[in-house]
Design an enzyme around this catalytic site. Structure first.
Site, PDB file in Angstrom:
ATOM      1  N   HIS A  29     -50.539  -2.330  47.565  1.00 41.47           N
ATOM      2  CA  HIS A  29     -50.312  -1.842  45.949  1.00 41.47           C
ATOM      3  C   HIS A  29     -49.358  -0.942  45.798  1.00 41.47           C
ATOM      4  O   HIS A  29     -49.034   0.176  46.668  1.00 41.47           O
ATOM      5  CB  HIS A  29     -51.715  -0.979  45.753  1.00 41.47           C
ATOM      6  CG  HIS A  29     -52.943  -1.700  45.919  1.00 41.47           C
ATOM      7  ND1 HIS A  29     -54.158  -0.824  46.314  1.00 41.47           N
ATOM      8  CD2 HIS A  29     -53.162  -2.863  46.221  1.00 41.47           C
ATOM      9  CE1 HIS A  29     -55.077  -1.827  46.482  1.00 41.47           C
ATOM     10  NE2 HIS A  29     -54.572  -3.017  46.553  1.00 41.47           N
ATOM     11  N   TYR A  74     -53.962  11.568  50.556  1.00 43.00           N
ATOM     12  CA  TYR A  74     -52.488  11.346  49.588  1.00 43.00           C
ATOM     13  C   TYR A  74     -52.394  12.086  48.274  1.00 43.00           C
ATOM     14  O   TYR A  74     -53.273  12.412  47.576  1.00 43.00           O
ATOM     15  CB  TYR A  74     -52.073   9.889  49.591  1.00 43.00           C
ATOM     16  CG  TYR A  74     -53.006   9.022  48.656  1.00 43.00           C
ATOM     17  CD1 TYR A  74     -53.006   8.951  47.332  1.00 43.00           C
ATOM     18  CD2 TYR A  74     -54.022   8.549  49.551  1.00 43.00           C
ATOM     19  CE1 TYR A  74     -53.953   8.114  46.823  1.00 43.00           C
ATOM     20  CE2 TYR A  74     -55.034   7.685  48.821  1.00 43.00           C
ATOM     21  CZ  TYR A  74     -54.902   7.700  47.463  1.00 43.00           C
ATOM     22  OH  TYR A  74     -55.866   6.617  46.879  1.00 43.00           O
TER      23      TYR A  74
END
Length: 469
Positions: free
Chosen positions: A71, A134
Site C-alpha cells: 500500500h 508507525y
C-alpha cells in the site's frame, strides 16, 4: 529473538530515493530492553526530514507468515518493530524515474525506516506475536483511502522473494486482488500553488513551470489572499509548496489612507494567513520580498540586515517577511528593481526613446535590475536543489547602476543617444510631488544564493535581450 545491544544511531540510504533505514541503539539488561524509537533532534541531525508526525499506529500480528500490503499512502511514515521480526518490502509507486524500484530487508526492534509519501509498504511477520508500529504525518480518514496506490504482493516485475511463500502465508482477499505494476497508476507528487500568477513574476513562473502538471496558477480572481474563504476551501494536504508572487506594489499610493490599508492587507495580513496554512500542513512557503525593507544606507544589503523601511510599502513588506520567516519551511526571496512582462521602467524608457523624448531620471538611487525570468529560475532552483531554508537575495548580477544609467543604456541599445538622458537627484525629481521615501542604495549581496549553485545573469546582458524582444 536476540537483539544486538548498544549499536550506534546510523542512517543508511536505500535504492529508493528518500527511503532511509536506521539502526537504533537498544539498551538491555536482565529486565528487558529500552530504545529511543523516535528522537526528533538526533534524527534530524542524521538528515531525516522534519515530517511532523501526528498519529501513531500499531499493527499486532499473532502468527508468523502474516503478510500485509503493498500500500502506498498519501503521507510519510516512520516505521519500526515493537516486538518480533518482519521481512519488510518497499516499492516506489510515485511518478518518476524510480517508479517500480524495490527494497527489502529484515527488521527487528533495533531498526526503523522512513517511507516517503507514495512509496508502497508491505511486510511479512517472521515470528509470532509481532507488533509493527508507525508514525504518520496525517490523520487517517476514510476519504484518504481513495488516494492510496496499491500493488499486488505477487507482482512478477517486483520479484519479491517472500521468506514464507504467499500460498502458505496469511493474506487478505483485498491484498490478493491488487493490480500488477503495469496496471498501476503512479501516485502524482503533491502540488505547487503559485499565487499572483498574472503579475510580472507570476507570468515568468508560468513560463518556468510550463508543462508541469503538478503546478497550479492562481490569479487574484482565483484566490483572493485577503479572503478567509480562499484559504478554507482548498484541501491543503495535497500541496507541498506555495509560491507567493502576489504583492501590493504601488509605492506612492501606499502613503494614502486607502493605499495604506490595501498594502497592509496584501503584504502583511494575507501573508500571515499563508504562514498559518503552511505551518499547519507542513507546506514550503516561498515569499517574494523587496529592497524597500531597508533604508538604503548600507553599501550592500545582506540577508541578515535588520529591517529599516522608510515608507508604508516597505513597512508592510517587512512585516510580511517577519511573518513568513516563522514558517518552518520557508524561502524569502528578496529582490529589487523588477522588470518583466507588463508596464515597467525599461518599457517606459524605451517608449520615450522611440518618441524622441529626453527624460530627466534619478541618478542617486543605486541598485541592480531583477528580470523576472531570473527570479523565477532562482525560485525553481531553491526548491529543486534542497537549499537550506531562509532568506536569499536575488537580483541580476553585474556592476550596480543608477536609474539614469539604466535609462541611458536603454536609449543606447535602442539606437538613440545616451546624452538624451539627464540625471537628477531624488530630491530634485520629486520636488513638489507627493511621493514615498525611497532607499538610495538597493544593491543586494548575492553571495548566499551563489553558494547554492545558482549564478544570476548579468543585468546588462538581460537588458539587451529584453529590449531585443
Amino acid at each position: 529473538m536476540t537483539l544486538e545491544f548498544a549499536k550506534k544511531l546510523t542512517a543508511t540510504e536505500t535504492p529508493i530515493p528518500g527511503v532511509v533505514l536506521y539502526d537504533l541503539p537498544v539498551h538491555g539488561d536482565n529486565r528487558g530492553w529500552f530504545k529511543e524509537n523516535w528522537q526528533r533532534e538526533k534524527m534530524l541531525a542524521l538528515g531525516l526530514p522534519d515530517f511532523t508526525p501526528v498519529q501513531n499506529n500499531i499493527s499486532f500480528n499473532e502468527k508468523a507468515g502474516t503478510t500485509r500490503g503493498i500500500h502506498a499512502e498519501p503521507w510519510d511514515k516512520f516505521i519500526s518493530v515493537a516486538t518480533g521480526k518482519i521481512f519488510g518490502v518497499w516499492v516506489d509507486l510515485r511518478e518518476g524515474d524510480s517508479f517500480g524500484a524495490v527494497f527489502t530487508t529484515e527488521m527487528d526492534p533495533s531498526q526503523a525506516i522512513f517511507i516517503p509519501r507514495g512509496v508502497g509498504n508491505a511486510f511479512q511477520t517472521l515470528e509470532d506475536n509481532t507488533a509493527y508500529t508507525y508514525l504518520v504525518n496525517d490523520h487517517w480518514s476514510a476519504d484518504a483511502q481513495g488516494r492510496y496506490t496499491f500493488l499486488n504482493l505477487a507482482d512478477e516485475s517486483a520479484a519479491i522473494a517472500w521468506p514464507i511463500p504467499l500460498d502458505q502465508a496469511e493474506l487478505s482477499e483485498k491484498d490478493k486482488a491488487h493490480p500488477r505494476l503495469a496496471e498501476v497508476a503512479p501516485m502524482p507528487p503533491k502540488k505547487t500553488l503559485v499565487l499572483g500568477a498574472d503579475g510580472q513574476l507570476g507570468k515568468a513562473l508560468r513560463a518556468a513551470y510550463d508543462g508541469d502538471a503538478s503546478v497550479e496558477f492562481a490569479a487574484r480572481a482565483d484566490f483572493d489572499l485577503t479572503a478567509d474563504a480562499s484559504h478554507a476551501v482548498r484541501d491543503w494536504k495535497n500541496y507541498a509548496t506555495i509560491i507567493n508572487a502576489a504583492a501590493y506594489t504601488a509605492v506612492d499610493t501606499a502613503e494614502t489612507p486607502e493605499g495604506r490599508r490595501a498594502a497592509w492587507a496584501i503584504n502583511a495580513t494575507a501573508v500571515a494567513k499563508l504562514a498559518t496554512t503552511a505551518t499547519a500542513h507542513g507546506i514550503t512557503l516561498v515569499h517574494v520580498s523587496s529592497d524597500y525593507v531597508f533604508d538604503g544606507t548600507a553599501a550592500s544589503h545582506g540577508e541578515d540586515e535588520a529591517f529599516t523601511p522608510l515608507g508604508v510599502y516597505g513597512q508592510s513588506k517587512a512585516a510580511g517577511d517577519a511573518v513568513a520567516a516563522t514558517v518552518p519551511r520557508h524561502y524569502i526571496v528578496r529582490t529589487s528593481w523588477v522588470i518583466g512582462e507588463g508596464g515597467n521602467f525599461v518599457r517606459t524608457m524605451a517608449s520615450l526613446a522611440g518618441r524622441g523624448i529626453a527624460p530627466s531620471v534619478v541618478n542617486d538611487q543605486i541598485g541592480r535590475l531583477s528580470f523576472t525570468e531570473d527570479i523565477a529560475a532562482g525560485i525553481v532552483h531553491l526548491l529543486g536543489s534542497g537549499a537550506e531554508y531562509g532568506v536569499y537575495n536575488l537580483s541580476n548580477d553585474g556592476d550596480p547602476q543608477s536609474w539614469a544609467d539604466v535609462a541611458a543604456d536603454v536609449y543606447e541599445i535602442s539606437g538613440h543617444s545616451r546624452d538624451a538622458v539627464t540625471g537628477v537627484s531624488t530630491e530634485e525629481y520629486f520636488k513638489g510631488k507627493e511621493a514615498a521615501p525611497r532607499p538610495l542604495n538597493s544593491v543586494l549581496d548575492l553571495a548566499r544564493i551563489k553558494s547554492t549553485g545558482f549564478t544570476p545573469a548579468s543585468a546588462q546582458a538581460r537588458l539587451a535581450e529584453y529590449l531585443a524582444k
